[in-house]
Design a protein around this motif. Structure first.
Motif, PDB file in Angstrom:
ATOM      1  N   GLY A 142       0.816  -1.209   0.000  1.00 14.14           N
ATOM      2  CA  GLY A 142       0.000   0.000   0.000  1.00 14.14           C
ATOM      3  C   GLY A 142       0.846   1.254   0.000  1.00 14.14           C
ATOM      4  N   TYR A 143       0.177   2.382  -0.007  1.00 17.05           N
ATOM      5  CA  TYR A 143       0.848   3.670   0.046  1.00 17.05           C
ATOM      6  C   TYR A 143       1.226   3.946   1.501  1.00 17.05           C
ATOM      7  CZ  TYR A 143      -0.445   4.586  -4.757  1.00 17.05           C
ATOM      8  OH  TYR A 143      -0.555   4.521  -6.116  1.00 17.05           O
ATOM      9  N   ILE A 144       2.465   3.635   1.852  1.00 14.06           N
ATOM     10  CA  ILE A 144       2.951   3.848   3.212  1.00 14.06           C
ATOM     11  C   ILE A 144       4.344   4.467   3.157  1.00 14.06           C
ATOM     12  CG2 ILE A 144       1.610   2.029   4.327  1.00 14.06           C
ATOM     13  CD1 ILE A 144       4.108   0.249   4.156  1.00 14.06           C
ATOM     14  N   GLY A 145       4.678   5.218   4.180  1.00 16.18           N
ATOM     15  CA  GLY A 145       5.996   5.824   4.232  1.00 16.18           C
ATOM     16  C   GLY A 145       6.388   6.162   5.649  1.00 16.18           C
ATOM     17  N   TYR A 146       7.667   6.310   5.845  1.00 15.86           N
ATOM     18  CA  TYR A 146       8.216   6.565   7.179  1.00 15.86           C
ATOM     19  C   TYR A 146       9.444   7.459   7.044  1.00 15.86           C
ATOM     20  CZ  TYR A 146       5.765   2.103   7.533  1.00 15.86           C
ATOM     21  OH  TYR A 146       4.846   1.104   7.429  1.00 15.86           O
ATOM     22  N   HIS A 147       9.586   8.367   7.965  1.00 12.40           N
ATOM     23  CA  HIS A 147      10.838   9.117   8.020  1.00 12.40           C
ATOM     24  C   HIS A 147      11.875   8.344   8.840  1.00 12.40           C
ATOM     25  CE1 HIS A 147       8.283  12.568   6.760  1.00 12.40           C
ATOM     26  NE2 HIS A 147       9.389  12.880   6.099  1.00 12.40           N
ATOM     27  N   TYR A 148      11.523   8.005  10.076  1.00  8.60           N
ATOM     28  CA  TYR A 148      12.481   7.348  10.970  1.00  8.60           C
ATOM     29  C   TYR A 148      11.942   6.014  11.487  1.00  8.60           C
ATOM     30  CZ  TYR A 148      15.010  11.783  11.701  1.00  8.60           C
ATOM     31  OH  TYR A 148      15.731  12.939  11.563  1.00  8.60           O
ATOM     32  N   PHE A 149      12.835   5.046  11.616  1.00  4.00           N
ATOM     33  CA  PHE A 149      12.624   3.856  12.439  1.00  4.00           C
ATOM     34  C   PHE A 149      13.612   3.965  13.593  1.00  4.00           C
ATOM     35  CE2 PHE A 149      11.314   1.937   8.290  1.00  4.00           C
ATOM     36  CZ  PHE A 149      10.005   1.628   8.657  1.00  4.00           C
ATOM     37  N   VAL A 150      13.128   3.780  14.816  1.00  5.19           N
ATOM     38  CA  VAL A 150      13.961   3.957  15.999  1.00  5.19           C
ATOM     39  C   VAL A 150      13.815   2.732  16.903  1.00  5.19           C
ATOM     40  CG1 VAL A 150      14.430   5.436  18.000  1.00  5.19           C
ATOM     41  CG2 VAL A 150      13.532   6.444  15.899  1.00  5.19           C
ATOM     42  N   ASP A 151      14.934   2.228  17.414  1.00  2.00           N
ATOM     43  CA  ASP A 151      14.885   1.154  18.406  1.00  2.00           C
ATOM     44  C   ASP A 151      15.722   1.542  19.617  1.00  2.00           C
ATOM     45  OD1 ASP A 151      17.590   0.496  17.800  1.00  2.00           O
ATOM     46  OD2 ASP A 151      17.023  -1.198  16.543  1.00  2.00           O
ATOM     47  N   ASP A 152      16.101   0.568  20.413  1.00  2.00           N
ATOM     48  CA  ASP A 152      16.812   0.854  21.647  1.00  2.00           C
ATOM     49  C   ASP A 152      18.287   1.195  21.459  1.00  2.00           C
ATOM     50  OD1 ASP A 152      17.306  -1.764  20.850  1.00  2.00           O
ATOM     51  OD2 ASP A 152      17.257  -2.585  22.873  1.00  2.00           O
ATOM     52  N   THR A 153      18.802   1.073  20.236  1.00  2.00           N
ATOM     53  CA  THR A 153      20.218   1.384  20.020  1.00  2.00           C
ATOM     54  C   THR A 153      20.482   2.366  18.878  1.00  2.00           C
ATOM     55  OG1 THR A 153      20.567  -0.490  18.508  1.00  2.00           O
ATOM     56  CG2 THR A 153      20.934  -0.888  20.869  1.00  2.00           C
ATOM     57  N   GLN A 154      19.532   2.519  17.951  1.00  2.00           N
ATOM     58  CA  GLN A 154      19.817   3.333  16.762  1.00  2.00           C
ATOM     59  C   GLN A 154      18.536   3.816  16.086  1.00  2.00           C
ATOM     60  OE1 GLN A 154      21.813   0.902  13.808  1.00  2.00           O
ATOM     61  NE2 GLN A 154      20.558  -0.858  14.341  1.00  2.00           N
ATOM     62  N   ALA A 155      18.728   4.688  15.117  1.00  3.38           N
ATOM     63  CA  ALA A 155      17.627   5.194  14.303  1.00  3.38           C
ATOM     64  C   ALA A 155      18.083   5.263  12.852  1.00  3.38           C
ATOM     65  CB  ALA A 155      17.197   6.576  14.780  1.00  3.38           C
ATOM     66  N   PHE A 156      17.140   5.030  11.948  1.00  2.00           N
ATOM     67  CA  PHE A 156      17.404   5.153  10.513  1.00  2.00           C
ATOM     68  C   PHE A 156      16.460   6.193   9.931  1.00  2.00           C
ATOM     69  CE2 PHE A 156      18.867   0.834  11.397  1.00  2.00           C
ATOM     70  CZ  PHE A 156      20.115   0.863  10.800  1.00  2.00           C
ATOM     71  N   LEU A 157      17.010   7.141   9.196  1.00  2.00           N
ATOM     72  CA  LEU A 157      16.224   8.139   8.477  1.00  2.00           C
ATOM     73  C   LEU A 157      16.018   7.631   7.061  1.00  2.00           C
ATOM     74  CD1 LEU A 157      14.877  10.908   8.227  1.00  2.00           C
ATOM     75  CD2 LEU A 157      17.145  11.863   7.730  1.00  2.00           C
TER      76      LEU A 157
END
Length: 129
Positions: free
Chosen positions: A59-74
């Motif tokens: 589907g039409y989905i998007g994300y700027h950041y994924f964040v967990d307990d050690t790091q983040a991805f933009l």
């Protein structure tokens, strides 16, 4: 304490990263991924999202950041929209930056939330809020 943020932009695709510039800035949208499976950390979500964007599938989905307990991805440049809210061309998609906090059971959720707050604060500071 700051978490490491790594740029990992997905390719332009109609369903995931259209490359459309945001029409302003109203704030940060914070969600939880909802994926409690072992190993469903920020890196796993980053990889999954890259696969979706490369295939232009789902589907039409998007994300700027994924964040967990050690790091983040933009995943998108901050000046572009992400299809993260259910409001189509409303302010949620067009004027906010999204932060997805990982809830995998083998991670430290309290730390992931703290890292999500750090990322959100960094974005708000960038835009003078």
């Amino acid at each position: 304490m700051a978490c490491k943020i790594t740029n990992s932009f997905v390719k332009i695709s109609t369903k995931h990263r259209p490359g459309t510039k945001r029409t302003g800035f109203r704030g940060v949208t914070i969600h939880e991924t909802g994926n409690t499976k072992k190993g469903a950390d920020a890196e796993a979500h980053r990889n999954y999202y890259h696969n979706l964007a490369n295939a232009n599938s789902g589907g039409y989905i998007g994300y700027h950041y994924f964040v967990d307990d050690t790091q983040a991805f933009l995943m998108h440049p901050l000046d572009e929209i992400a299809w993260t809210n259910g409001d189509g061309s409303g302010d949620g998609n067009m004027k906010t930056v999204s932060v997805e906090i990982c809830v995998n059971y083998d991670g430290d959720f309290a730390k992931a939330r703290a890292n999500g707050a750090y990322v959100a604060a960094t974005v708000l500071k960038k835009y003078g809020h």
